[in-house]
Design an enzyme around this catalytic site. Sequence first.
Site, short mmCIF file in Angstrom:
data_model
loop_
_atom_site.label_atom_id
_atom_site.label_comp_id
_atom_site.label_asym_id
_atom_site.label_seq_id
_atom_site.Cartn_x
_atom_site.Cartn_y
_atom_site.Cartn_z
N ASP A 18 -5.03 35.40 36.70
CA ASP A 18 -3.63 35.23 37.59
C ASP A 18 -3.23 34.42 38.06
O ASP A 18 -2.73 35.57 39.72
CB ASP A 18 -3.08 36.59 36.98
CG ASP A 18 -3.63 37.69 37.03
OD1 ASP A 18 -3.91 37.01 35.33
OD2 ASP A 18 -3.44 39.05 36.52
N LYS A 104 -2.31 37.82 28.59
CA LYS A 104 -2.86 39.46 28.69
C LYS A 104 -1.47 40.45 28.42
O LYS A 104 -0.31 39.42 29.56
CB LYS A 104 -3.62 40.18 30.08
CG LYS A 104 -3.29 40.17 30.73
CD LYS A 104 -4.65 40.43 32.05
CE LYS A 104 -4.48 39.46 33.02
NZ LYS A 104 -3.42 40.17 34.07
N CYS A 143 -5.46 43.39 39.06
CA CYS A 143 -6.82 42.31 38.09
C CYS A 143 -8.03 41.92 38.23
O CYS A 143 -8.30 42.27 37.08
CB CYS A 143 -5.26 41.75 37.94
SG CYS A 143 -3.64 42.30 37.18
#
Length: 189
Positions: A18, A104, A143
């Site tokens: 990310d 995701k 995450c």
Amino acid sequence: MSQVTQDYDHRDALLVVDMQNDFCPGGALAVAGGDALVPGINAEMDEAQRAGALVVASRDWHPVDHASFAHRGGPWPVHCVQDTPGAAFHADLALPETTIRVSKATAFDRDAYSAFDDTGLGDYLRERGIERVTVCGLALDVCVKATTLDALREGFATRLLEGLSAAVDPDAIEECRDTLADAGAELCR
């Protein structure tokens, strides 16, 4: 910031979590120092690719009006909406052309923190003979942590590059470190 210190070979995958504009300074969910990780991550990707390892980059890729957004009762402000500048990878992140991109949290009605959550990534890596996953990126306490734990659950030897990860809440780093070490992750500073 960490320099390239890891060894890689064809049985490895480097998983960059990310590294998107909305998680870097100026973004909707900015992590302090997130953009400062980019040069070290670029060097790590170069090293991994040179050694024949697979490079994977995950991203939040939310539809408009995602369930995790505050106006829908979720915990987060609007962020990483598909095809917006905030959802784009950081401009200085030099993803190799062969990078596997994993999206995701793409369903309207549920969130996903781990790159393994409903993406098929575990099976994909096993099909390619990957035995060890190295994780870095944003955010360490959200995450990155979820992805590291899931990599372990999927049966991969897993190491976390702490120096190439940053937390939303710096006070959560020690607890995160303990949780990941207790689960079996190798912590690399």
